[in-house]
Every structure is written in structure tokens, then in C-alpha cells.
Design a protein around this motif. Structure first.
Motif, PDB file in Angstrom:
ATOM      1  N   UNK A  32       4.765  -3.382   8.343  1.00  0.00           N
ATOM      2  CA  UNK A  32       5.660  -2.223   8.397  1.00  0.00           C
ATOM      3  C   UNK A  32       4.910  -1.004   7.899  1.00  0.00           C
ATOM      4  N   UNK A  33       5.013   0.100   8.637  1.00  0.00           N
ATOM      5  CA  UNK A  33       4.352   1.346   8.263  1.00  0.00           C
ATOM      6  C   UNK A  33       5.376   2.468   8.314  1.00  0.00           C
TER       7      UNK A  33
ATOM      8  N   UNK B 136       0.858  -1.177   0.000  1.00  0.00           N
ATOM      9  CA  UNK B 136       0.000   0.000   0.000  1.00  0.00           C
ATOM     10  C   UNK B 136       0.897   1.231   0.000  1.00  0.00           C
ATOM     11  N   UNK B 137       0.971   1.887  -1.148  1.00  0.00           N
ATOM     12  CA  UNK B 137       1.833   3.051  -1.325  1.00  0.00           C
ATOM     13  C   UNK B 137       0.964   4.276  -1.585  1.00  0.00           C
TER      14      UNK B 137
ATOM     15  N   UNK C 246       3.441  -3.859   3.560  1.00  0.00           N
ATOM     16  CA  UNK C 246       4.193  -2.601   3.651  1.00  0.00           C
ATOM     17  C   UNK C 246       3.269  -1.432   3.329  1.00  0.00           C
ATOM     18  N   UNK C 247       3.138  -0.513   4.271  1.00  0.00           N
ATOM     19  CA  UNK C 247       2.378   0.713   4.060  1.00  0.00           C
ATOM     20  C   UNK C 247       3.368   1.866   4.049  1.00  0.00           C
ATOM     21  N   UNK C 248       3.508   2.529   2.904  1.00  0.00           N
ATOM     22  CA  UNK C 248       4.459   3.634   2.754  1.00  0.00           C
ATOM     23  C   UNK C 248       3.698   4.881   2.328  1.00  0.00           C
TER      24      UNK C 248
ATOM     25  N   UNK D 203      -7.293   4.575   6.660  1.00  0.00           N
ATOM     26  CA  UNK D 203      -7.877   3.680   7.638  1.00  0.00           C
ATOM     27  C   UNK D 203      -7.701   2.232   7.204  1.00  0.00           C
ATOM     28  N   UNK D 204      -7.107   1.418   8.095  1.00  0.00           N
ATOM     29  CA  UNK D 204      -7.028  -0.030   7.898  1.00  0.00           C
ATOM     30  C   UNK D 204      -8.054  -0.656   8.819  1.00  0.00           C
ATOM     31  N   UNK D 205      -9.107  -1.245   8.234  1.00  0.00           N
ATOM     32  CA  UNK D 205     -10.194  -1.828   8.999  1.00  0.00           C
ATOM     33  C   UNK D 205      -9.801  -3.209   9.542  1.00  0.00           C
TER      34      UNK D 205
END
Length: 472
Positions: A253-254, A195-196, A228-230, A219-221
Motif C-alpha cells: 500500500x502506498x 516506511x513513513x 505500508x509506504x505513507x 526509490x524502492x529498489x
């Protein structure tokens, strides 16, 4: 390679779809009345599509297209009559109106690939993504990818790159990006391998009808599992009670590379009720407004949380609040709060607050922890605080403001930490009223003491059950 079929009008587009063409290019702008449904396997590219939006079915690809719908409507969605979405692909797409891709109805599986998606304008209003009356839910986002199925055996997978929502001049009204499963956590799963996000700007008034619903830039439900969230650009909230980054699912990882800002009353920079392996914010994190939180960690747990700096402005605002287990908490610069006692809630502002349920194994602050306001402690400890280093000290500036405020019987290792207060106490111990004991005290439950300036303690002796003693 066959050349794509070029269309310039709505009639030509409908004829090409009816004829079974699978590669269609729009030249100029095509205006439609209702939503255009792409049959399975169709690739639509180029130009602009105005009117009722676009509906995908199975194995569709949309490239270099501007889709315009009413700002309160849906620009791109998927047909829920297909059991398998195949692979739905969006590349270099811009929209006015929201994007909603979901597993609902007959959909049980599918892959979603997005590489470049900019929602330029959207107004979610009071539109919710689940039945009314369900506490703790969320509105739909300008970009929503969710699995709403009740069956836990259903799963969607996604790779979402280059997402952008609104701009600093034109924030969207409502949520920005929403990914995950059902709001209650029961049902199908969404696996987001990547998720970029480029940037997200949201505004709006959450005090309107159904204002109890969460509004967040990202928002991550529950039911959402993100690898990986960047976040490459800024996350900004301009409305009251909005959250810039809100996790209720699971993130490995965020990483946020730039600033996180919440400007409204009760705004929050980062909140987590789920699990995060590594959380790092490399830009400044700032909130403006009464009862705000820079960082609010509760429920779940965090392996490593690292921030450049956290600053809050407003009565009752808290820089960092911890009510879960954090193995390592590191601040590269300072934690500062500017605010007095909140008149409505009666809550004092604080720099770093470790709640009764909070457990921080290691605290490392390269700068300082400071509070500026009457009755506002710089460091408040009601839970468990392990090895502590605050290089530039803990300081409180204000009438009746304590540098370190300890609730109950706690162990604090502050031997090398300089603590000071201009209008309160350097260290204040506040006893917690207890119920009459049901058994006699024993040496084992007298071991915990509050101390300052003493020798180092073997922290493993005081580790509560369930708290990791050797964090990865």
C-alpha cells in the motif's frame, strides 16, 4: 537505573568507549577527526557530534543527536565486519551528510529501527551505489537502507518512521531515500514493514558525469518489499530528469497525503516498474518541463491507482501513461496537460495515454480529461481500455488535437462520455501497419472493433490472456 556517562570532549568520549560504558550522553558538542565507532550494545544520546561521523556495529541505539560530517560524506553508517547487526536504532536524529545502513561484507541479517531522522543537507554528487556500467541503477540516497548481498538467503528487516530529507529552501543534491536490494534484483532481500516519510526535497543536475543513474526523491529498489509506504508531506524534485516516487520493487500500500511536484525537464511525478497493490495520491500531482510525466506506470502491475488530480506543463509531457496492467484507475478531479509536440523526441503531449502494452480494466474520472496544445490528444488508446466513465467529458483544445485517438483495432465503451475537439477530430482511428498474415482470418480474430456511442460490450470476451478479469 544507572545514570549515563556524560562526556564533553573527544578524549572523554574515547575513554568512555574504551572503558566499556554502554550508556553515554554528550553534553554540548564533541568534535572528532575520524569516524567514531560504537562497540556492540552502546547507547549514545544527546548533544552534537562533529567531524568524521558515526559508525554502528551491533545492537546500537542513537537518540537525540546531531551528527555533522562533510555534506559529501557519511554521517552515520554501519560496520560490515559483523555478521548480525542485531537491532540498530535511531531516534530523533539529525544529520548533515548522508546515512548509509547496509548489508554488505560479512553482514547477513539484522533489524533497523528508525523513528525520526532528518538529513538536513547532503551532496551525493556522482556517487553510485553499485559498479559503474550497470544500467537502470540508482545513486546512493541521503538516507539509504539496502541489502547488497549476492546470497538470496540474506535478509534485513526495517521499520522506518519519520524520515525527512532536505527542505524547500535547501534540497539535497541527488537521491533522497533509497531502500531495497541490489539494483539488478538478484541477491538478498530487504523487508520494510513500515516506511513513513515526512517530506523529501531533492535537486541537482543529472546531466553531469554518470547522469544515466536514476535520481529520485523516494526509490524502492528491486529486492525491496515494502508493506505500508505513507508520505505525510510534499515530495519535490527541482532538477532535470528526476522522479518524485519511483518503485522498482514491491509495495503493498502506498499513500501520499500531500503534493507531488517535479519541476525539471523530463521530470516524473510517479513511476512504477514493480508491483503495487494500492496507490493513492491525495494531493495534486504537477510536473513542469518538456517530456515530463505526471504518472508513468510500466512493468509489474497495479491493483488500484487513485489520484486527486494530474497536471503537466511542457512540450511532449503526458499526464498519465499506462504500459502495464492496472485493475482500477480513478481520478477524483481532472487530468490536464498543457503542451505541444516535443521538438526533440517528436512525441506529442497527452492527457491519458494507454500504451500498446497497457491494460486498464476500469477507468473512473470524476472530472475531465483535457489536452491544451497543438497535436496533443486528450485520450490516446493503443492498448486495452475496459469500463470507462469520464463524468465531465474528454476535450482537446489545439490545432490538430484529437479528443480520442485510437491506434489499431480496439474496443472502447464511450457511450456515456462526451468527447469534443476544437481543432481536430473527436475520434480518430489510426491503423497500425501489420505484417502479411500467415494464416487466413477467422471470425474469432475479427471480433474486436473500434466504436463510439454503441451499446455496452461484454468485456470478458476481449480480455487478453493473463489480464485479470475480476480484480480484487
Amino acid at each position: 537505573m544507572n545514570e549515563p556517562t556524560i562526556v564533553t570532549t573527544c578524549a572523554e568520549l574515547m575513554s568512555a568507549l574504551a572503558a566499556g560504558e554502554t550508556d553515554i550522553r554528550i553534553a554540548g558538542t564533541v568534535r572528532t577527526i575520524g569516524a567514531v565507532t560504537l562497540p556492540p550494545g552502546v547507547h549514545l544520546r544527546g548533544g552534537a557530534l562533529e567531524g568524521g561521523g558515526l559508525r554502528l556495529t551491533r545492537d546500537n541505539t542513537v537518540t537525540d543527536l546531531l551528527v555533522t560530517a562533510p555534506e559529501t560524506g557519511i554521517a552515520i553508517s554501519n560496520d560490515c565486519a559483523e555478521s548480525d547487526l542485531g537491532t540498530l536504532t535511531l531516534r530523533a536524529v539529525r544529520t548533515r551528510g548522508r546515512v548509509l545502513l547496509r548489508a554488505d561484507g560479512m553482514v547477513r541479517t539484522g533489524d533497523i529501527e528508525i523513528d525520526g531522522l532528518h538529513v538536513e543537507a547532503a551532496n551525493l554528487g556522482g556517487r553510485a551505489g553499485h559498479p559503474a556500467g550497470s544500467a537502470g541503477g540508482a545513486r546512493q540516497g541521503a538516507i539509504t537502507v539496502v541489502n547488497r548481498q549476492l546470497d538470496p538467503g540474506t535478509a534485513l528487516s526495517a521499520r522506518l518512521r519519520g524520515l525527512r530529507v532536505g527542505s524547500s529552501r535547501t534540497p539535497v543534491q541527488g537521491c533522497g531515500i533509497v531502500v531495497g536490494g541490489r539494483h539488478d534484483g538478484d541477491g538478498g532481500k530487504l523487508w520494510v514493514h513500515e516506511l513513513s516519510i515526512d517530506e523529501v526535497h531533492i535537486g541537482g543536475d543529472t546531466s553531469a558525469t554518470r547522469g544515466w543513474l536514476v535520481q529520485a526523491a523516494v526509490l524502492v529498489q528491486p529486492g525491496g518489499y515494502v508493506g505500508d509506504l505513507v508520505v505525510g508531506g510534499p515530495l519535490a524534485c527541482y532538477g532535470p530528469r528526476q522522479i518524485a516516487l519511483y518503485n522498482r520493487g514491491s509495495i503493498t500500500r502506498c499513500l501520499a497525503l500531500q503534493s507531488i511536484t517535479a519541476s525539471g525537464v523530463g521530470g516524473i511525478g510517479v513511476r512504477s516498474l514493480g508491483r503495487i497493490g494500492m496507490l493513492a495520491v491525495l494531493g495534486p500531482l504537477v510536473t513542469y518541463g518538456r517530456d515530463g510525466h505526471g504518472v508513468d506506470l510500466r512493468g509489474g502491475g497495479v491493483g488500484t491507482a487513485a489520484f486527486r488530480s494530474v497536471t503537466t506543463y511542457g512540450a511532449g509531457a503526458i499526464g498519465v501513461s499506462v504500459a502495464n496492467t492496472v485493475c482500477r484507475l480513478r481520478i477524483a478531479e481532472d487530468v490536464r496537460t498543457y503542451g505541444d509536440l516535443a521538438c526533440e523526441a517528436g512525441v506529442a503531449a497527452a492527457g491519458l495515454s494507454i500504451r500498446r502494452a497497457g491494460r486498464v480494466s476500469t477507468l473512473d474520472v470524476v472530472g475531465s480529461i483535457e489536452s491544451h496544445g497543438a497535436g496533443s490528444p486528450a485520450l490516446e488508446v493503443g492498448g486495452v481500455l475496459g469500463a470507462t466513465r469520464v463524468a465531465r467529458g474528454v476535450a482537446a483544445h489545439g490545432v490538430d488535437a484529437d479528443a480520442v485517438r485510437v491506434h489499431g483495432v480496439r474496443v472502447l465503451d464511450l457511450e456515456d462520455v462526451v468527447i469534443s475537439s476544437t481543432g481536430g477530430q473527436a475520434l480518430r482511428l489510426i491503423p497500425i501497419p501489420r505484417r502479411p498474415p500467415v494464416r487466413a482470418a477467422t471470425p474469432s480474430n475479427r471480433r474486436l472493433i473500434a466504436r463510439c456511442g454503441a451499446a455496452a460490450t461484454d468485456w470478458s470476451c476481449h480480455t487478453p490472456a493473463g489480464m485479470p478479469t475480476d480484480c480484487p
